[in-house]
Design a protein around this motif. Structure first.
Motif, PDB file in Angstrom:
ATOM      1  N   UNK A  23     -31.071  -2.231 -41.196  1.00  0.00           N
ATOM      2  CA  UNK A  23     -29.822  -1.583 -40.816  1.00  0.00           C
ATOM      3  C   UNK A  23     -30.191  -0.677 -39.639  1.00  0.00           C
ATOM      4  N   UNK A  24     -29.251  -0.415 -38.739  1.00  0.00           N
ATOM      5  CA  UNK A  24     -29.547   0.414 -37.572  1.00  0.00           C
ATOM      6  C   UNK A  24     -28.522   1.532 -37.433  1.00  0.00           C
ATOM      7  N   UNK A  25     -29.027   2.722 -37.173  1.00  0.00           N
ATOM      8  CA  UNK A  25     -28.175   3.847 -36.801  1.00  0.00           C
ATOM      9  C   UNK A  25     -28.529   4.195 -35.367  1.00  0.00           C
ATOM     10  N   UNK A  26     -27.560   4.062 -34.466  1.00  0.00           N
ATOM     11  CA  UNK A  26     -27.775   4.410 -33.060  1.00  0.00           C
ATOM     12  C   UNK A  26     -26.969   5.663 -32.770  1.00  0.00           C
ATOM     13  N   UNK A  27     -27.670   6.766 -32.534  1.00  0.00           N
ATOM     14  CA  UNK A  27     -27.018   8.032 -32.184  1.00  0.00           C
ATOM     15  C   UNK A  27     -26.660   7.965 -30.705  1.00  0.00           C
ATOM     16  N   UNK A  28     -25.347   8.153 -30.409  1.00  0.00           N
ATOM     17  CA  UNK A  28     -24.893   7.925 -29.039  1.00  0.00           C
ATOM     18  C   UNK A  28     -24.475   9.171 -28.279  1.00  0.00           C
ATOM     19  N   UNK A  29     -23.882  10.142 -28.944  1.00  0.00           N
ATOM     20  CA  UNK A  29     -23.531  11.359 -28.225  1.00  0.00           C
ATOM     21  C   UNK A  29     -23.420  12.535 -29.172  1.00  0.00           C
ATOM     22  N   UNK A  30     -23.481  13.718 -28.581  1.00  0.00           N
ATOM     23  CA  UNK A  30     -23.467  14.962 -29.346  1.00  0.00           C
ATOM     24  C   UNK A  30     -22.409  15.880 -28.762  1.00  0.00           C
ATOM     25  N   UNK A  31     -21.641  16.493 -29.658  1.00  0.00           N
ATOM     26  CA  UNK A  31     -20.644  17.474 -29.242  1.00  0.00           C
ATOM     27  C   UNK A  31     -20.684  18.606 -30.263  1.00  0.00           C
ATOM     28  N   UNK A  42     -32.179   5.362 -34.055  1.00  0.00           N
ATOM     29  CA  UNK A  42     -32.452   5.364 -32.619  1.00  0.00           C
ATOM     30  C   UNK A  42     -31.623   6.456 -31.955  1.00  0.00           C
ATOM     31  N   UNK A  43     -32.270   7.310 -31.184  1.00  0.00           N
ATOM     32  CA  UNK A  43     -31.550   8.347 -30.417  1.00  0.00           C
ATOM     33  C   UNK A  43     -31.262   7.823 -29.019  1.00  0.00           C
ATOM     34  N   UNK A  44     -29.968   7.769 -28.660  1.00  0.00           N
ATOM     35  CA  UNK A  44     -29.570   7.327 -27.325  1.00  0.00           C
ATOM     36  C   UNK A  44     -28.714   8.390 -26.632  1.00  0.00           C
ATOM     37  N   UNK A  45     -28.890   9.623 -27.026  1.00  0.00           N
ATOM     38  CA  UNK A  45     -28.121  10.699 -26.403  1.00  0.00           C
ATOM     39  C   UNK A  45     -29.104  11.757 -25.902  1.00  0.00           C
ATOM     40  N   UNK A  46     -28.654  12.590 -25.019  1.00  0.00           N
ATOM     41  CA  UNK A  46     -29.504  13.700 -24.582  1.00  0.00           C
ATOM     42  C   UNK A  46     -28.963  14.963 -25.216  1.00  0.00           C
TER      43      UNK A  46
END
Length: 123
Positions: free
Chosen positions: A4-12, A118-122
């Protein structure tokens, strides 16, 4: 291994938004995810098991081997404050996670299940 995959895309603020994707048979399903930025578990690959949750009184997906943490689950929630490290998603995702685990138990009983984060956000 079934992943299973969790892709973190953005942070607010303290909300981290992403996508939770998992396989059922030959198909793959994706759902929105939400985490609390104050309690994120490190990116990486972790074993995933369906275990009994005393809080929710049912079996839920639990992320294993998180450094210095236990009881990290995937469950329903709509606000970052609903989580202290858990991954939140909607009813459809939680229902299909049950379908995924049932499928694995009936077709691949000896297969290991894991989650890759997976972290894909800054930050």
């Amino acid at each position: 291994m079934i992943t299973e995959t969790l892709t973190r895309q953005n942070k607010k603020g303290n909300a981290v938004y992403g996508t939770l994707t998992f396989p059922i048979g030959e198909r793959s399903f994706s759902y929105p995810s939400l985490e609390n930025a104050d309690f994120l578990i490190p990116s990486g690959t972790y074993p995933l098991e369906r275990t009994w949750s005393p809080k929710f009184k049912k079996r839920l997906a639990e992320i294993q081997n998180v450094p210095e943490r236990t009881g990290i689950r995937i469950h329903m929630g709509t606000k970052p404050e609903h989580s202290q490290g858990c991954i939140l998603s909607n009813f459809a995702a939680i229902s299909n996670l049950d379908v995924m685990f049932n499928y694995i138990e009936h077709n691949y009983e000896d297969e290991e299940t894991c989650i890759e984060i997976i972290d894909r956000y800054s930050a």
